[in-house]
Scaffold this motif. Structure first.
Motif, PDB file in Angstrom:
ATOM      1  N   ILE A 261       0.843  -1.194   0.000  1.00 20.27           N
ATOM      2  CA  ILE A 261       0.000   0.000   0.000  1.00 20.27           C
ATOM      3  C   ILE A 261       0.879   1.244   0.000  1.00 20.27           C
ATOM      4  O   ILE A 261       1.824   1.359   0.784  1.00 20.27           O
ATOM      5  CB  ILE A 261      -0.932   0.028   1.223  1.00 20.27           C
ATOM      6  CG1 ILE A 261      -1.882  -1.175   1.211  1.00 20.27           C
ATOM      7  CG2 ILE A 261      -1.719   1.327   1.272  1.00 20.27           C
ATOM      8  CD1 ILE A 261      -2.854  -1.184   0.056  1.00 20.27           C
ATOM      9  N   ASP A 262       0.559   2.175  -0.887  1.00 17.85           N
ATOM     10  CA  ASP A 262       1.222   3.471  -0.943  1.00 17.85           C
ATOM     11  C   ASP A 262       0.133   4.531  -0.793  1.00 17.85           C
ATOM     12  O   ASP A 262      -0.547   4.874  -1.757  1.00 17.85           O
ATOM     13  CB  ASP A 262       1.972   3.622  -2.267  1.00 17.85           C
ATOM     14  CG  ASP A 262       2.822   4.880  -2.313  1.00 17.85           C
ATOM     15  OD1 ASP A 262       2.805   5.637  -1.324  1.00 17.85           O
ATOM     16  OD2 ASP A 262       3.498   5.112  -3.336  1.00 17.85           O
ATOM     17  N   ARG A 263      -0.021   5.044   0.416  1.00 20.43           N
ATOM     18  CA  ARG A 263      -1.158   5.902   0.745  1.00 20.43           C
ATOM     19  C   ARG A 263      -0.713   7.345   1.022  1.00 20.43           C
ATOM     20  O   ARG A 263       0.373   7.597   1.542  1.00 20.43           O
ATOM     21  CB  ARG A 263      -1.883   5.337   1.972  1.00 20.43           C
ATOM     22  CG  ARG A 263      -3.188   6.064   2.323  1.00 20.43           C
ATOM     23  CD  ARG A 263      -3.719   5.563   3.666  1.00 20.43           C
ATOM     24  NE  ARG A 263      -3.922   4.125   3.704  1.00 20.43           N
ATOM     25  CZ  ARG A 263      -5.009   3.515   3.271  1.00 20.43           C
ATOM     26  NH1 ARG A 263      -6.003   4.213   2.761  1.00 20.43           N
ATOM     27  NH2 ARG A 263      -5.114   2.201   3.363  1.00 20.43           N
ATOM     28  N   ARG A 264      -1.585   8.285   0.708  1.00 22.86           N
ATOM     29  CA  ARG A 264      -1.420   9.688   1.061  1.00 22.86           C
ATOM     30  C   ARG A 264      -2.656  10.124   1.838  1.00 22.86           C
ATOM     31  O   ARG A 264      -3.788   9.804   1.462  1.00 22.86           O
ATOM     32  CB  ARG A 264      -1.273  10.570  -0.179  1.00 22.86           C
ATOM     33  CG  ARG A 264      -0.133  10.174  -1.099  1.00 22.86           C
ATOM     34  CD  ARG A 264       1.222  10.478  -0.479  1.00 22.86           C
ATOM     35  NE  ARG A 264       2.319  10.202  -1.417  1.00 22.86           N
ATOM     36  CZ  ARG A 264       2.914   9.039  -1.554  1.00 22.86           C
ATOM     37  NH1 ARG A 264       2.521   8.007  -0.800  1.00 22.86           N
ATOM     38  NH2 ARG A 264       3.898   8.880  -2.413  1.00 22.86           N
ATOM     39  N   VAL A 265      -2.445  10.870   2.928  1.00 20.25           N
ATOM     40  CA  VAL A 265      -3.564  11.315   3.752  1.00 20.25           C
ATOM     41  C   VAL A 265      -3.426  12.809   4.036  1.00 20.25           C
ATOM     42  O   VAL A 265      -2.355  13.273   4.436  1.00 20.25           O
ATOM     43  CB  VAL A 265      -3.635  10.536   5.086  1.00 20.25           C
ATOM     44  CG1 VAL A 265      -4.869  10.974   5.873  1.00 20.25           C
ATOM     45  CG2 VAL A 265      -3.673   9.038   4.847  1.00 20.25           C
ATOM     46  N   TRP A 266      -4.512  13.568   3.817  1.00 20.82           N
ATOM     47  CA  TRP A 266      -4.565  14.993   4.112  1.00 20.82           C
ATOM     48  C   TRP A 266      -5.652  15.245   5.151  1.00 20.82           C
ATOM     49  O   TRP A 266      -6.672  14.560   5.187  1.00 20.82           O
ATOM     50  CB  TRP A 266      -4.937  15.812   2.874  1.00 20.82           C
ATOM     51  CG  TRP A 266      -3.978  15.798   1.738  1.00 20.82           C
ATOM     52  CD1 TRP A 266      -3.014  16.712   1.442  1.00 20.82           C
ATOM     53  CD2 TRP A 266      -3.894  14.806   0.701  1.00 20.82           C
ATOM     54  NE1 TRP A 266      -2.339  16.360   0.291  1.00 20.82           N
ATOM     55  CE2 TRP A 266      -2.864  15.196  -0.185  1.00 20.82           C
ATOM     56  CE3 TRP A 266      -4.586  13.619   0.439  1.00 20.82           C
ATOM     57  CZ2 TRP A 266      -2.507  14.453  -1.304  1.00 20.82           C
ATOM     58  CZ3 TRP A 266      -4.243  12.871  -0.671  1.00 20.82           C
ATOM     59  CH2 TRP A 266      -3.210  13.294  -1.538  1.00 20.82           C
ATOM     60  N   LEU A 267      -5.443  16.254   5.964  1.00 23.33           N
ATOM     61  CA  LEU A 267      -6.463  16.703   6.922  1.00 23.33           C
ATOM     62  C   LEU A 267      -6.512  18.219   6.962  1.00 23.33           C
ATOM     63  O   LEU A 267      -5.477  18.883   7.010  1.00 23.33           O
ATOM     64  CB  LEU A 267      -6.205  16.164   8.326  1.00 23.33           C
ATOM     65  CG  LEU A 267      -7.163  16.631   9.432  1.00 23.33           C
ATOM     66  CD1 LEU A 267      -7.433  15.525  10.446  1.00 23.33           C
ATOM     67  CD2 LEU A 267      -6.641  17.877  10.166  1.00 23.33           C
ATOM     68  N   LEU A 268      -7.710  18.764   6.953  1.00 25.62           N
ATOM     69  CA  LEU A 268      -7.974  20.169   7.219  1.00 25.62           C
ATOM     70  C   LEU A 268      -9.056  20.233   8.283  1.00 25.62           C
ATOM     71  O   LEU A 268     -10.068  19.521   8.188  1.00 25.62           O
ATOM     72  CB  LEU A 268      -8.430  20.903   5.960  1.00 25.62           C
ATOM     73  CG  LEU A 268      -7.399  21.060   4.842  1.00 25.62           C
ATOM     74  CD1 LEU A 268      -8.046  21.684   3.614  1.00 25.62           C
ATOM     75  CD2 LEU A 268      -6.216  21.898   5.306  1.00 25.62           C
ATOM     76  N   GLY A 269      -8.850  21.076   9.302  1.00 28.07           N
ATOM     77  CA  GLY A 269      -9.823  21.129  10.378  1.00 28.07           C
ATOM     78  C   GLY A 269      -9.876  22.488  11.032  1.00 28.07           C
ATOM     79  O   GLY A 269      -9.058  23.373  10.764  1.00 28.07           O
ATOM     80  N   ALA A 270     -10.864  22.648  11.935  1.00 31.58           N
ATOM     81  CA  ALA A 270     -11.033  23.915  12.643  1.00 31.58           C
ATOM     82  C   ALA A 270     -11.621  23.679  14.021  1.00 31.58           C
ATOM     83  O   ALA A 270     -12.425  22.754  14.219  1.00 31.58           O
ATOM     84  CB  ALA A 270     -11.934  24.851  11.850  1.00 31.58           C
ATOM     85  N   THR A 271     -11.198  24.505  14.963  1.00 30.87           N
ATOM     86  CA  THR A 271     -11.775  24.548  16.299  1.00 30.87           C
ATOM     87  C   THR A 271     -12.269  25.968  16.518  1.00 30.87           C
ATOM     88  O   THR A 271     -11.477  26.910  16.443  1.00 30.87           O
ATOM     89  CB  THR A 271     -10.738  24.184  17.373  1.00 30.87           C
ATOM     90  OG1 THR A 271     -10.248  22.864  17.129  1.00 30.87           O
ATOM     91  CG2 THR A 271     -11.342  24.245  18.762  1.00 30.87           C
ATOM     92  N   VAL A 272     -13.573  26.129  16.783  1.00 27.77           N
ATOM     93  CA  VAL A 272     -14.172  27.465  16.868  1.00 27.77           C
ATOM     94  C   VAL A 272     -14.911  27.621  18.191  1.00 27.77           C
ATOM     95  O   VAL A 272     -16.008  27.053  18.370  1.00 27.77           O
ATOM     96  CB  VAL A 272     -15.151  27.708  15.699  1.00 27.77           C
ATOM     97  CG1 VAL A 272     -15.676  29.140  15.746  1.00 27.77           C
ATOM     98  CG2 VAL A 272     -14.474  27.424  14.361  1.00 27.77           C
ATOM     99  N   PRO A 273     -14.358  28.397  19.147  1.00 24.71           N
ATOM    100  CA  PRO A 273     -15.115  28.685  20.370  1.00 24.71           C
ATOM    101  C   PRO A 273     -16.312  29.579  20.033  1.00 24.71           C
ATOM    102  O   PRO A 273     -16.164  30.594  19.356  1.00 24.71           O
ATOM    103  CB  PRO A 273     -14.097  29.435  21.244  1.00 24.71           C
ATOM    104  CG  PRO A 273     -12.760  29.156  20.631  1.00 24.71           C
ATOM    105  CD  PRO A 273     -13.010  28.969  19.167  1.00 24.71           C
ATOM    106  N   VAL A 274     -17.498  29.180  20.497  1.00 22.96           N
ATOM    107  CA  VAL A 274     -18.696  29.973  20.217  1.00 22.96           C
ATOM    108  C   VAL A 274     -19.268  30.608  21.482  1.00 22.96           C
ATOM    109  O   VAL A 274     -20.186  31.420  21.402  1.00 22.96           O
ATOM    110  CB  VAL A 274     -19.772  29.101  19.533  1.00 22.96           C
ATOM    111  CG1 VAL A 274     -19.316  28.711  18.146  1.00 22.96           C
ATOM    112  CG2 VAL A 274     -20.094  27.859  20.364  1.00 22.96           C
ATOM    113  N   SER A 275     -18.720  30.232  22.640  1.00 22.64           N
ATOM    114  CA  SER A 275     -19.104  30.833  23.914  1.00 22.64           C
ATOM    115  C   SER A 275     -18.015  30.497  24.922  1.00 22.64           C
ATOM    116  O   SER A 275     -17.040  29.821  24.600  1.00 22.64           O
ATOM    117  CB  SER A 275     -20.458  30.300  24.381  1.00 22.64           C
ATOM    118  OG  SER A 275     -20.367  28.931  24.744  1.00 22.64           O
ATOM    119  N   ALA A 276     -18.197  30.952  26.143  1.00 19.90           N
ATOM    120  CA  ALA A 276     -17.209  30.648  27.173  1.00 19.90           C
ATOM    121  C   ALA A 276     -17.131  29.162  27.462  1.00 19.90           C
ATOM    122  O   ALA A 276     -16.096  28.652  27.894  1.00 19.90           O
ATOM    123  CB  ALA A 276     -17.549  31.408  28.455  1.00 19.90           C
ATOM    124  N   ALA A 277     -18.215  28.432  27.188  1.00 13.73           N
ATOM    125  CA  ALA A 277     -18.263  27.002  27.496  1.00 13.73           C
ATOM    126  C   ALA A 277     -18.362  26.114  26.271  1.00 13.73           C
ATOM    127  O   ALA A 277     -18.054  24.926  26.342  1.00 13.73           O
ATOM    128  CB  ALA A 277     -19.443  26.707  28.428  1.00 13.73           C
TER     129      ALA A 277
END
Length: 358
Positions: A261-277
């Motif tokens: 197996i010759d694999r390539r893996v990409w990831l794009l992500g985000a963490t978004v605080p929308v309130s204090a909690a």
């Protein structure tokens, strides 16, 4: 002339003072902490099986449920002895995770000082630590197996490699202006074959201000030393304040029999605080196989966490993995019951859970 009561009181005060001195000295020399996590979630998953979807009440979905002991002893001159024993717990059934091992999550002892740290035993690999650092879901909440405790693996399911290795020698440098390094060697313990079951891991990281970046290399051998799996991972995050961006890229080459197996893996992500909690997390993962046709996969996940306190939070997520005809990703097999993915299936997972740390 002192009365009997005065003499008795003086002796009691001296005894208490001696006990306090002994106790204080012991605490200054050695410290042991008991800690843990209990994590439970209701999960619904469809893996493309003929039997249909599965509804389960599972343990360890955001973070593996666990009970641990860790400690340190001051040996003087800046040198310390350290240990950690951590067992995985399937809170849904009360059984031990990691195949029933007593301390399947971690079990090591070592020394630390100005030179860094050197630990010996069952430990997390540099690659898994890197994946856990850039995955918006923290290697949890997605790609689980409904009906099996401690079943989530997050982005680690796509980027591959074992999360832990037995018989490991692990050296970590101290931080120098935000830079750290990690050298990891897993002794295979195969008689007459030093490369059998051998694991080599290298990583470097930079963490300062809003920037985190890491580069990790892995080389893992099978029991005969004839089948190598090698990977190179480059990843990082950038905290803009209003949101954190996540990105990763990995090449994975496996000399597997009968099909390499010759694999390539990409990831794009985000963490978004929308309130204090409350915080929204999301990622997109693309897996492509260069040497096998119709073996690609796309993964999309969206989640939300809400803190009730510093130690307790609620969470939920929904994820979907779309497989080509020769791909079967999207369900981790680390649980007690493996729910296989039908090649070409669209794997869907929804969960709602609670996590408490102590």
């Amino acid at each position: 002339m002192k009365t009997f009561g005065e003499i008795s009181m003086k002796k009691s005060l001296l005894a208490l003072a001696a006990l306090a001195a002994i106790s204080g000295a012991a605490q200054a020399q050695s410290n042991v902490t008991i800690y843990g996590i209990v994590d439970m979630a209701l999960q619904h998953q469809n893996t493309g099986e003929k039997a249909g979807a599965t509804l389960g009440l599972d343990s360890g979905i955001q973070s593996g449920s666990r009970l641990g002991f860790k400690g340190t002893e001051d040996l003087g001159g800046g040198l310390k002895a350290n240990f950690q024993l951590e067992m995985g717990v399937n809170a849904d059934t009360g059984s031990s995770a990691q195949g029933g091992l007593a301390f399947g999550r971690q079990a090591w002892v070592g020394l630390s000082g100005d030179f860094g740290s050197l630990n010996l035993g069952r430990q997390y690999t540099p690659a898994f630590i890197a994946i856990d650092s850039f995955d918006p879901f923290g290697t949890g909440m997605t790609t689980g197996t409904a009906g099996s405790g401690t079943s989530s693996f997050g982005a680690a399911h796509f980027f591959g490699g074992p999360s832990r290795v037995n018989n490991a020698i692990n050296y970590n440098t101290v931080s120098i202006d935000g830079f750290t390094g990690n050298l990891f060697y897993g002794v295979g313990e195969v008689a007459g074959n030093t490369s059998g079951n051998r694991y080599i891991g290298l990583s470097g990281a930079y963490n300062a201000g809003p920037v985190f970046a890491t580069l990790a290399y892995t080389s893992a051998q099978n029991a005969t030393g004839t089948n190598a799996k090698k990977s190179i991972l480059l990843a990082g995050t950038y905290d803009f304040g209003v949101a954190k961006a996540h990105a990763a890229y990995s090449t994975i080459k496996d000399d597997g029999v009968p099909t390499p197996i010759d694999r390539r893996v990409w990831l794009l992500g985000a963490t978004v605080p929308v309130s204090a909690a409350g915080t929204i997390v999301a990622d997109y993962i693309r897996s492509t196989v260069k040497n096998v046709g119709d073996a690609n996969a796309n993964h999309l996940a969206l989640g939300y966490t809400y803190s009730l306190s510093k130690r307790t939070n609620l969470y939920t997520s929904i994820s979907r993995t779309a497989n080509d005809a020769n791909s079967a990703l999207g369900s981790d097999d680390s649980g007690a019951t493996f729910h296989p993915v039908t090649p070409g299936a669209n794997v869907r997972l929804v969960n709602v859970g609670i996590r408490h740390k102590f």
